[in-house]
Motif scaffolding. Sequence first.
Motif, short mmCIF file in Angstrom:
data_model
loop_
_atom_site.label_atom_id
_atom_site.label_comp_id
_atom_site.label_asym_id
_atom_site.label_seq_id
_atom_site.Cartn_x
_atom_site.Cartn_y
_atom_site.Cartn_z
N PRO A 203 0.84 -1.20 0.00
CA PRO A 203 0.00 0.00 0.00
C PRO A 203 0.87 1.26 0.00
O PRO A 203 1.82 1.37 0.79
N THR A 204 0.56 2.18 -0.89
CA THR A 204 1.39 3.36 -1.07
C THR A 204 0.51 4.60 -1.12
O THR A 204 -0.44 4.66 -1.91
N PHE A 205 0.85 5.56 -0.27
CA PHE A 205 0.10 6.81 -0.17
C PHE A 205 1.07 7.94 -0.46
O PHE A 205 2.11 8.06 0.19
N VAL A 206 0.76 8.77 -1.46
CA VAL A 206 1.66 9.82 -1.92
C VAL A 206 1.03 11.17 -1.67
O VAL A 206 -0.15 11.38 -1.98
N VAL A 207 1.82 12.09 -1.13
CA VAL A 207 1.38 13.46 -0.89
C VAL A 207 2.09 14.39 -1.86
O VAL A 207 3.31 14.31 -2.04
N GLU A 208 1.33 15.30 -2.46
CA GLU A 208 1.86 16.36 -3.31
C GLU A 208 1.51 17.70 -2.68
O GLU A 208 0.38 17.90 -2.23
N GLY A 209 2.46 18.61 -2.62
CA GLY A 209 2.20 19.94 -2.10
C GLY A 209 1.87 20.91 -3.23
O GLY A 209 2.62 21.03 -4.20
N ALA A 210 0.76 21.60 -3.09
CA ALA A 210 0.32 22.51 -4.16
C ALA A 210 1.29 23.67 -4.37
O ALA A 210 1.33 24.25 -5.46
N HIS A 211 2.10 24.01 -3.35
CA HIS A 211 3.06 25.10 -3.46
C HIS A 211 4.48 24.60 -3.69
O HIS A 211 5.44 25.38 -3.61
N ASP A 212 4.63 23.31 -3.98
CA ASP A 212 5.95 22.74 -4.19
C ASP A 212 6.49 23.15 -5.56
O ASP A 212 5.74 23.61 -6.44
N MET A 213 7.81 22.97 -5.77
CA MET A 213 8.42 23.21 -7.07
C MET A 213 7.79 22.28 -8.10
O MET A 213 7.45 21.13 -7.80
N ASP A 214 7.70 22.75 -9.35
CA ASP A 214 7.01 21.98 -10.38
C ASP A 214 7.60 20.58 -10.59
O ASP A 214 6.87 19.60 -10.76
N ARG A 215 8.92 20.47 -10.55
CA ARG A 215 9.52 19.15 -10.75
C ARG A 215 9.14 18.19 -9.64
O ARG A 215 8.89 17.00 -9.88
N LEU A 216 9.09 18.66 -8.40
CA LEU A 216 8.73 17.78 -7.29
C LEU A 216 7.26 17.41 -7.33
O LEU A 216 6.87 16.29 -6.96
N ARG A 217 6.41 18.32 -7.79
CA ARG A 217 5.00 17.97 -7.98
C ARG A 217 4.88 16.87 -9.03
O ARG A 217 4.10 15.92 -8.87
N ALA A 218 5.69 16.98 -10.09
CA ALA A 218 5.67 15.95 -11.12
C ALA A 218 6.17 14.61 -10.58
O ALA A 218 5.67 13.55 -10.95
N CYS A 219 7.17 14.66 -9.69
CA CYS A 219 7.66 13.42 -9.07
C CYS A 219 6.54 12.72 -8.30
O CYS A 219 6.36 11.49 -8.41
N ALA A 220 5.81 13.46 -7.49
CA ALA A 220 4.73 12.86 -6.70
C ALA A 220 3.69 12.23 -7.61
O ALA A 220 3.24 11.09 -7.38
N ARG A 221 3.31 12.93 -8.67
CA ARG A 221 2.30 12.38 -9.58
C ARG A 221 2.84 11.16 -10.32
O ARG A 221 2.10 10.20 -10.57
N HIS A 222 4.11 11.19 -10.68
CA HIS A 222 4.72 10.05 -11.39
C HIS A 222 4.72 8.80 -10.50
O HIS A 222 4.37 7.70 -10.96
N VAL A 223 5.10 8.97 -9.25
CA VAL A 223 5.11 7.82 -8.34
C VAL A 223 3.69 7.28 -8.15
O VAL A 223 3.45 6.07 -8.22
N ALA A 224 2.74 8.19 -7.92
CA ALA A 224 1.36 7.74 -7.68
C ALA A 224 0.78 7.03 -8.90
O ALA A 224 -0.01 6.08 -8.76
N ALA A 225 1.17 7.46 -10.11
CA ALA A 225 0.65 6.84 -11.32
C ALA A 225 1.36 5.53 -11.64
O ALA A 225 0.79 4.68 -12.35
N SER A 226 2.58 5.34 -11.13
CA SER A 226 3.39 4.19 -11.52
C SER A 226 3.35 3.03 -10.54
O SER A 226 3.56 1.88 -10.94
N VAL A 227 3.12 3.30 -9.26
CA VAL A 227 3.03 2.23 -8.26
C VAL A 227 1.61 1.68 -8.28
O VAL A 227 0.65 2.43 -8.08
#
Length: 267
Positions: A203-227
């Motif tokens: 089980p994997t739960f990923v948090v993305e911060g709306a005020h985070d840098m764009d690349r780190l927001r993309a990292c969170a979405r990539h992990v959530a979409a790939s796991v």
Amino acid sequence: MTLAHDVAGDVGSPAVLLLHAGVADRRMWDAVAPALAHTFRVIRPDLRGYGDSPLPADAPAYSNAGDLAALLDELGVGDAAVVGSSFGGKVALELASAHPGRVRELVLLCPAAPGVPDTPASDAFDAEEARLLEAGDVDGAVRLNVATWLGPDADDAARAALAVMQRRAFDVQLAADEAASAAGMPEPGPDGVEVDLAGIRVPTFVVEGAHDMDRLRACARHVAASVPGAELSVLDWAGHLPVLERPDAILALLLDVLRDDPTVHAP
């Protein structure tokens, strides 16, 4: 070597391993660890080169995942729920890939991740940090990191705490680099661990911060979409380090997710 670490909570409780960001150390969890320890056995290490874990220039090859597996062995812990922030999130993914039996669950707070391209914003940050460090302006590099990675809800105490932790990381790592250079050795650092996001089966739960840098927001979405089966939560108030910005909200989130409460997965 054994990583510097703190352990709290009953030895018979389920283990939770807290992995700090690359701008911090195990102190970043100070506001949430005591409450988590009422329910879990909470383990907080400093990865090599951070906090109280040295980075010897002449140490044998190592990986962060291997260090963590060895620490769990030393503590008699079979598996743990692993909570990783930023760089600690990437290390959590490395541990889940290299030692899958040691990871029971993943909670990833604004994780770094492989396979996500740089952006103009991330390139600009890297260039400015490198310029400051090359000029010997470590204080300026600390200020840059604090300003970049803490979101708008961070208070002065959080900014001061992050500055202390980031300064400590720079001091340890720059000293290790200098010693290695003087000895004619390569700069010390961990071996890479291949991360197979599609192969992670916990089980994997990923948090993305709306005020985070764009690349780190993309990292969170990539992990959530790939796991497989991963869940993504976007916190509209958060920057890159939400546990320092709103620790009470992150404590509530962690308790809900780690206790497997299906009704509330957001602060």
